[in-house]
Design a protein around this motif. Structure first.
Motif, PDB file in Angstrom:
ATOM      1  N   TYR A 164     -64.260 -55.743 -16.325  1.00  0.00           N
ATOM      2  CA  TYR A 164     -64.763 -57.110 -16.231  1.00  0.00           C
ATOM      3  C   TYR A 164     -63.924 -57.978 -17.155  1.00  0.00           C
ATOM      4  N   ASN A 165     -63.213 -58.935 -16.577  1.00  0.00           N
ATOM      5  CA  ASN A 165     -62.320 -59.817 -17.343  1.00  0.00           C
ATOM      6  C   ASN A 165     -61.351 -59.023 -18.216  1.00  0.00           C
ATOM      7  N   ASP A 167     -61.773 -56.077 -19.513  1.00  0.00           N
ATOM      8  CA  ASP A 167     -62.403 -55.107 -20.411  1.00  0.00           C
ATOM      9  C   ASP A 167     -63.062 -53.996 -19.596  1.00  0.00           C
ATOM     10  N   GLN A 355     -71.757 -54.703 -22.061  1.00  0.00           N
ATOM     11  CA  GLN A 355     -70.407 -54.672 -21.491  1.00  0.00           C
ATOM     12  C   GLN A 355     -70.306 -53.634 -20.384  1.00  0.00           C
ATOM     13  N   ARG A 358     -71.578 -54.992 -16.939  1.00  0.00           N
ATOM     14  CA  ARG A 358     -71.044 -56.237 -16.373  1.00  0.00           C
ATOM     15  C   ARG A 358     -70.369 -56.041 -15.017  1.00  0.00           C
ATOM     16  N   ASP A 366     -74.142 -62.072 -12.827  1.00  0.00           N
ATOM     17  CA  ASP A 366     -73.358 -63.101 -13.507  1.00  0.00           C
ATOM     18  C   ASP A 366     -74.069 -63.667 -14.730  1.00  0.00           C
ATOM     19  N   ASP A 369     -74.325 -62.958 -19.474  1.00  0.00           N
ATOM     20  CA  ASP A 369     -73.960 -63.748 -20.651  1.00  0.00           C
ATOM     21  C   ASP A 369     -75.188 -64.452 -21.226  1.00  0.00           C
TER      22      ASP A 369
END
Length: 457
Positions: A164-165, A167, A355, A358, A366, A369
């Motif tokens: 995810y992004n 990571d 994490q 995710r 979504d 966060d």
């Protein structure tokens, strides 16, 4: 790098393909030779057969691996895990080898096994989420422990897991068998979210008279914004499906819901630890209620059908209520993880836990966060809290069942409005002399505060 994998069922087969695709050489074994043949065929079709070695017994598997060995278990939870561990000892594994239980084992079994096998090999635990698709293309991986051997496999798990992004959704979340506890709670949250979505569908279809396709369109619209999640997305797709005769597919499916135990474990452990997770418990009980006809108490739990009342619900308020209820389901799960970590001294990192959720897993969303911001953020959602109260009231007034929705509203209301616990304290002391605690922190009895008429007693 060589890794062995024992257990080539749906999850094992797909994880095996993921491992060899990422560059590992894999030695694989299953008691069913057809499972090995099927895996080899899949590897050949991908042009990766040279990275896969199917063996006929555990002894051959151990001999093929260079020491120190890394062995993954993807076998059903329970006695079979111990049976494989004993067979591996007989096959020649050594103290430097690491064996990672990647199944849905009870965390208490993991703690016991770490002690049981501590002089035979390193025993570690890891929960995996994402189903067959996740295992194949990138699951969420919740590992635990500080055993020697993690340094060999950790870099590969980071590649195999979803990302995810940039990571990885692999992490060692804490000590001991906390990985399996985190996965267990993940599944408890999953139960609650699935039931919450089903209840929202119930309200829209049977409360407001919308068709499954119309509900699917609402869920699809929600999925385009902040409410986007895997479970909401698949629910929208399911509700849009029809037979060739344009009959909604959901109308062909029986109402009885199965379970594999992790939701029940979540509820049991929450009760043992004294941590309230009413939404998660309600979801487990909701499944049990769908199966009451098959129980010995069926006659005592079967009531006459009742008429329900049509309601009119504002879709914006429903969306706000659903959003807050979803956040609160996650927050209850995280509170349980934090409480268990404190009780067992696991030092679970909640940021790492989130994490891993995710991407790749069933409860990815979504709005994680927003969940990560904690109670302080939820306290700012005054409009959503008002909508949750209003929608819950309308839903219950319809006469339909909303166990998770109502439990979630009760949860936040109990923690944010005047409590009734003082009366229950008094009741307990009145008949059992259990003692009461005053606002000043003093512990005493009712009789210390006021003289009670002996005749009433």
């Amino acid at each position: 790098m060589q890794v062995a994998l024992v257990g080539l069922g749906v999850m094992g087969k797909n994880l095996a393909l993921n491992l060899i695709e990422k560059g590992l050489t894999l030695v694989a074994y299953d008691t069913n030779p057809d499972a090995g043949a099927e895996l080899l065929s899949c590897a050949q079709s991908l042009g990766l057969a040279e990275r896969l070695h199917i063996v006929s017994d555990l002894g051959d598997m151990v001999r093929r691996l260079e020491s120190p060995r890394s062995i993954l278990l993807l076998v059903p939870a329970g006695e079979l895990v111990d049976r494989v561990c004993v067979d591996l000892i007989e096959a020649g594994v050594s103290k430097e080898d690491i064996i990672v239980d990647c199944g849905n084992s009870n965390y208490k079994d993991g703690i016991a096994r770490k002690l049981k096998y501590q002089n035979k090999f390193e025993f570690a635990t890891m929960g995996i989420s994402g189903g067959a698709e996740g295992a194949r293309h990138g699951p969420a991986m919740m590992a635990s422990g500080s055993e020697g051997g993690w340094e060999r496999v950790e870099p590969w798990f980071e590649k195999v897991a979803a990302s995810y992004n940039g990571d990885s959704c692999f992490a060692r979340v804490g000590q001991s068998a906390s990985g399996h506890f985190v996965k267990m709670v993940h599944n408890g949250i999953e139960y609650a979210l699935m039931q919450l979505i089903a209840e929202t569908y119930q309200l829209l279809r049977h409360g407001t008279g919308r068709s499954p396709k119309e509900v699917a369109a609402i869920f699809e619209q929600w999925s385009q914004g902040t409410l986007n999640s895997y479970l909401l997305s698949i629910s929208s797709h399911i509700l849009s499906l029809e037979t060739t005769g344009t009959e909604p597919l959901v109308d062909l499916i029986d109402n009885k819901v199965g379970a594999k135990g992790t939701g029940l474990w979540t509820a049991q452990n929450a009760l043992e630890l004294g941590i309230a997770v009413p939404s998660l418990v309600a979801a487990v009980q909701a499944r049990h209620l769908t199966n009451t006809i098959d129980t010995h108490a069926a006659k005592e739990m079967t009531y006459a059908s009742k008429d329900t009342v049509a309601i009119d619900v504002d879709l914006d308020e429903l969306k706000e209520a659903f959003y807050l209820a979803s956040l609160l389901c996650y927050r209850q799960g995280l509170a349980l993880i934090k409480g268990a970590s404190r009780a067992h001294q696991w030092k679970v990192d909640l940021a790492k836990t989130l994490q891993t959720w995710r991407a790749g897993c069933i409860i990815r969303a979504d709005y994680l966060d927003d969940i990560a911001q904690g109670v302080e953020f939820i306290d700012t959602l005054e409009k959503e809290a008002s909508s949750l109260r209003k929608v819950t009231g309308l839903a219950i007034a319809s006469g339909l069942a909303f166990p998770v929705l109502s439990s979630t509203q009760t949860y936040i209301a109990t923690l944010s409005t005047p409590s009734n616990g003082h009366l229950v304290q008094a009741q307990r002391d009145y008949f059992g002399e259990h003692g009461i605690k005053t606002h000043s922190g003093e512990t005493c009895h009712l009789t210390d505060l006021v003289e009670i008429d002996a005749k009433v007693r």
